[in-house]
Design an enzyme around this catalytic site. Structure first.
Site, short mmCIF file in Angstrom:
data_model
loop_
_atom_site.label_atom_id
_atom_site.label_comp_id
_atom_site.label_asym_id
_atom_site.label_seq_id
_atom_site.Cartn_x
_atom_site.Cartn_y
_atom_site.Cartn_z
N ILE A 1 -9.45 38.30 24.65
CA ILE A 1 -9.21 37.68 24.99
C ILE A 1 -7.55 36.72 25.24
O ILE A 1 -6.95 37.12 24.39
CB ILE A 1 -10.44 36.19 24.42
CG1 ILE A 1 -11.12 36.35 23.86
CG2 ILE A 1 -10.21 34.70 25.52
CD1 ILE A 1 -12.30 36.96 25.05
N HIS A 2 -7.49 36.38 27.10
CA HIS A 2 -6.22 36.30 27.02
C HIS A 2 -6.50 35.02 28.68
O HIS A 2 -5.30 35.07 28.82
CB HIS A 2 -5.35 37.42 26.73
CG HIS A 2 -5.68 37.92 28.57
ND1 HIS A 2 -6.54 39.34 28.67
CD2 HIS A 2 -4.78 38.55 29.82
CE1 HIS A 2 -6.43 39.92 29.37
NE2 HIS A 2 -5.00 39.72 30.66
N ARG A 3 -7.28 35.67 29.02
CA ARG A 3 -7.04 35.97 30.60
C ARG A 3 -6.99 33.62 30.76
O ARG A 3 -7.77 33.30 29.50
CB ARG A 3 -8.29 35.37 31.27
CG ARG A 3 -7.96 37.07 32.14
CD ARG A 3 -9.27 38.07 32.96
NE ARG A 3 -8.42 39.17 32.95
CZ ARG A 3 -7.60 40.02 34.32
NH1 ARG A 3 -7.29 38.84 34.60
NH2 ARG A 3 -7.89 40.71 34.18
#
Length: 368
Positions: A203-205
């Site tokens: 998860i990074h957005r």
């Protein structure tokens, strides 16, 4: 021929590797690597140059972190300064990061021809900064190398003015190389994991971290509920900061099913992905890698630029606002039985990019 590649973030470095190797096979090409410094720590930058045996960047602008506007503005100024004094025939940019857009705008400002590798992707969601970056870059590029036929169609519908080339996707050859190199990786042993015994999470957005506490809390709620599922979570610096700022870290640290680890090198990551039972992600690149590795992918977004992965039944969009949808996908969903087709080409993208660039530049030089 003097060609400059502008890179700055993990996805750029990965795409650069096969292109640099292809360009190096042509003695007429002088290839300069300009690193903006968008990603600057070892796990997000230097390790990829080592793994792919890339030379150190010829120029490192060391822009570092900051707000998107500040970061992109600083990159444009510094890249343009380099381009104005160096006399490049072509600037190449890759993907959809802030470094991509900055390199593109600097090329236009310095009146240097521009090529966009991995052009034409569209999620049709302008809330995503990546969507803005790729749309703007496509419309100011002279040469556009599209990964899929769908991407070619998107560019033609938008009546872009540059030369459109269907090249296939670089990831086919990149993933194949990483799988071969992964034979020597001991990442499963280091993490005490058995193949297909865990779910891989990335998860990074922005929309799932800093911009939406609700989305982040929803994903964390799903993690906690999947207490019988081992989840391996290589954690992006932005995500870790968002988790700390939202005070979720103590609760996550108590989750016995969750293994939070530092970001991995690409070879280790591909080995971990290949051996996962499923992948949960909001990354465009990871969706594509899961497809190529034939691992079921669950995407915590409402849309995707890699529509082929959904159409062929190997990627399920569950969004990031409904924890139960994520939970049910992890526990119950499986691909519908269709086998992945060669929608991303035959693994010759880097050679196609090189040969077409040489041909195009030679014709322009003859015209002048």
């Amino acid at each position: 021929m003097k060609i400059a590649s502008v890179v700055g973030a993990r996805p750029n470095f990965i795409k650069l590797a096969p292109v640099h190797k292809a360009l190096a096979r042509n003695p007429e090409i002088e290839h300069t690597i300009i690193h903006t410094g968008q990603h600057y720590d070892f796990e997000m930058s230097e390790i990829f140059f080592k793994e792919f045996k890339l030379p150190k960047p010829d120029i490192n602008l060391k822009v570092g972190s900051g707000t998107p506007g500040y970061q992109t503005g600083e990159m444009i100024k510094r890249i343009e300064k380099v381009l104005l004094r160096s006399g490049f025939d072509l600037v190449m940019v890759y993907g959809d990061t802030n470094s991509t857009l900055a390199g593109a705008l600097a090329a236009v400002g310095s009146k240097t021809r521009l090529a966009h590798v991995e052009s034409g992707l569209r999620s049709f969601d302008r809330r995503m900064p990546e969507e803005t970056n790729r749309v703007l870059t496509d419309h100011i590029s002279n040469y556009l190398f599209a990964s899929t036929r769908t991407a070619v169609g998107n560019l033609r519908k938008e009546s872009v003015q540059g030369d459109i080339v269907y090249s296939g996707d670089l990831s086919v050859e990149i993933v194949d190389e990483a799988v071969r190199a992964g034979a020597k990786s001991d990442v499963l042993d280091r993490l005490s994991l058995e193949p297909k015994s865990y779910v891989l999470l990335t998860i990074h957005r922005v929309e799932n971290t800093t911009a939406s506490p609700h989305n982040l809390a929803t994903i964390i709620k799903a993690i906690k509920a999947l207490k019988d599922t081992t989840i391996v979570f290589p954690i992006h610096p932005r995500t870790l900061k968002a988790i700390k700022d939202s005070r979720h870290l103590p609760a996550l640290s108590r989750c016995k099913n969750l293994r939070m680890i530092k970001p991995l090198g690409y070879v280790d990551f591909v080995k971990l992905a290949r051996n996962a039972s499923k992948i949960v992600t909001d990354s465009g690149g990871v969706q594509k890698e899961a497809f190529l590795l034939k691992v079921p992918c669950i995407t915590t977004r409402r849309n995707t630029e890699w529509v082929e992965t959904v159409d062929l039944g190997w990627n399920k969009l569950v969004g990031s606002s409904d924890a139960q949808a994520i939970i049910e996908a992890v526990q119950k969903w499986a691909p519908v039985g269709k086998k992945p087709r060669a929608v991303f080409g035959q693994g010759k993208a880097s050679a196609i990019v090189r040969d077409r660039i040489v041909s195009l530049l030679e014709s322009k030089i003859e015209e002048n």
